[in-house]
Enzyme design. Sequence first.
Site, short mmCIF file in Angstrom:
data_model
loop_
_atom_site.label_atom_id
_atom_site.label_comp_id
_atom_site.label_asym_id
_atom_site.label_seq_id
_atom_site.Cartn_x
_atom_site.Cartn_y
_atom_site.Cartn_z
N GLU A 65 0.85 -1.19 0.00
CA GLU A 65 0.00 0.00 0.00
C GLU A 65 0.88 1.24 0.00
O GLU A 65 1.84 1.32 0.78
CB GLU A 65 -0.93 0.00 1.22
CG GLU A 65 -1.71 1.27 1.45
CD GLU A 65 -2.55 1.70 0.26
OE1 GLU A 65 -2.38 2.85 -0.18
OE2 GLU A 65 -3.37 0.89 -0.22
N ARG B 264 -3.84 4.62 4.99
CA ARG B 264 -4.63 3.41 4.77
C ARG B 264 -4.09 2.25 5.59
O ARG B 264 -4.86 1.46 6.15
CB ARG B 264 -4.66 3.05 3.29
CG ARG B 264 -5.50 3.99 2.44
CD ARG B 264 -5.50 3.57 0.99
NE ARG B 264 -6.53 4.27 0.24
CZ ARG B 264 -6.77 4.06 -1.04
NH1 ARG B 264 -6.06 3.15 -1.71
NH2 ARG B 264 -7.72 4.73 -1.67
N HIS C 218 -9.05 1.33 -11.25
CA HIS C 218 -10.20 1.74 -12.08
C HIS C 218 -10.18 3.23 -12.38
O HIS C 218 -10.79 3.67 -13.35
CB HIS C 218 -11.50 1.37 -11.36
CG HIS C 218 -11.72 2.15 -10.11
ND1 HIS C 218 -11.13 1.81 -8.91
CD2 HIS C 218 -12.44 3.27 -9.85
CE1 HIS C 218 -11.49 2.67 -7.99
NE2 HIS C 218 -12.27 3.57 -8.54
N CYS D 100 -23.19 -11.46 5.02
CA CYS D 100 -23.47 -12.89 5.08
C CYS D 100 -23.98 -13.34 3.71
O CYS D 100 -25.07 -12.95 3.30
CB CYS D 100 -24.54 -13.14 6.15
SG CYS D 100 -24.94 -14.84 6.44
#
Length: 554
Positions: free
Chosen positions: A195, A200, A266, A409
């Site tokens: 990273e 972060r 992206h 979930c």
Amino acid sequence: MTRLDNTRVIRPATGTELTAKSWLTEAPLRMLMNNLHPDVAERPEELVVYGGIGRAARDWESYDKIVETLRRLEDDETLLVQSGKPVGVFKTHPDAPRVLIANSNLVPRWATWEHFNELDRKGLAMYGQMTAGSWIYIGAQGIVQGTYETFVEMGRQHHGGDLAGKWLLTAGLGGMGGAQPLAAVMAGASCLAIECQPSRIEMRLRTGYLDKATERLDEALAWIAEANAAKAPVSVGLLGNAAELLPAMFAAGVRPDLLTDQTSAHDPINGYLPAGWTLDQWATAKEREPETVNRAARASMAVHVQAMLDFQAAGVPTVDYGNNIRQMALEEGVKNAFDFPGFVPAYIRPLFCRGIGPFRWAALSGDPEDIAKTDAKVKELIPDNPHLHHWLDMAAEKIKFQGLPARICWVGLGDRHRLGLAFNAMVASGELKAPVVIGRDHLDSGSVASPNRETEAMMDGSDAVSDWPLLNALLNTASGATWVSLHHGGGVGMGFSQHAGMVIVADGTEAAAKRLARVLWNDPASGVMRHADAGYEIAKACAREHGLDLPGIL
């Protein structure tokens, strides 16, 4: 237009006292605020939740107007939000959505980062990512189970189902990528995550998603080797640039057992630090010379992907984790960028064929005990799924809540509506202290068209057909979801995806029960429909099992 306000600290209300006129408007209000909670959002002072510039509202003026409008909204009115700006309130009816959201949508010919960024600079648009602009982001937990399921399946396919003593190499610890270290450890593997932004790494350490961090590659590799020898998985954050470190690691003979990437590739300008650049250089150039950043970032991505291809050629199982980095590299001349597969066709599609995906809920009470009770209810209602029970046990032990307590979930058609109705009954009886909101990621079975991610390599070639998420949004609106969203560009960037989201409130009323029964059946059923139409036998069998009426398909 104000996008930076360092004086703002947003936290949602908790408990049972309403700040809006009903729970149907209190819920979107609290979830909007939850998206900007300092423990949830990446840069809340800029309204950025995750994913480069994925925002919860277009600007602070729009945020204030959304809050003001939700507080006065009646139960027969619907608020329209256009790219993060509230634009209208209209009379509808009590079973209609209270909020309808459209974010980042562009006519296809103009659906490019260049055109979007021009609109963004003029204050005419907002990038909503997936759950940022649709107000159902729950922190890194929102993606951790899907990441865990992917890593488990990678282990099954490539390492005999046992990841003990194995390690994953990846990069990116943002709002999505930050789930990788914890998911890997849960799956039994160590993780080395590169990273470039210290903040972060610090956030993942603080929230328990990362065990250790270092700026030294040799130290990181030593920790990984020690953990592998002991078969005691560890997650390590390494401060650095993947486009620099991956080629160096390959040249030095380092070979991980699994390889992927979740940098924000992206968005070349706002999401990917070019090799050799400092963070300060990047911040300045993004404002003054965005095209220079764009070119440099894309060139670095080509180097990054070439290194991934080199690892793959050396026998390392390698997968794209949906950030469109292969496309960027292809456009930069890496002709075989797509030689390694995307994670959905490689590992996840059989689940989508049965409508199984990232079902999630959040406790508006703010009390973690409400989530513990719903966890127990899931186990009670789905007793014969030890894999799911194991996930819930691990989540309860290892996942720290960010903002409002929540749970992710993966369940599908036939189970989602049963859980929703059970949660609603628990609210009605007082077992839960306040209502819950139930939603999902836009990354789901029937809610997305993304040829380089969720709909990559569909067996009938329908990868780019985006009728399906539009139909999903329309169906959820007609079924009575509390808020519905339709976005463009999430996950993979402008021009590469369209996707829809829904959230529904379980407030304990009979009216809510009827809406829950419709929405939480129809939403996953539309995913089974989409995959059955594409020819998947698993989906066709699921549709027959559940009696779906699919006249042009079955």
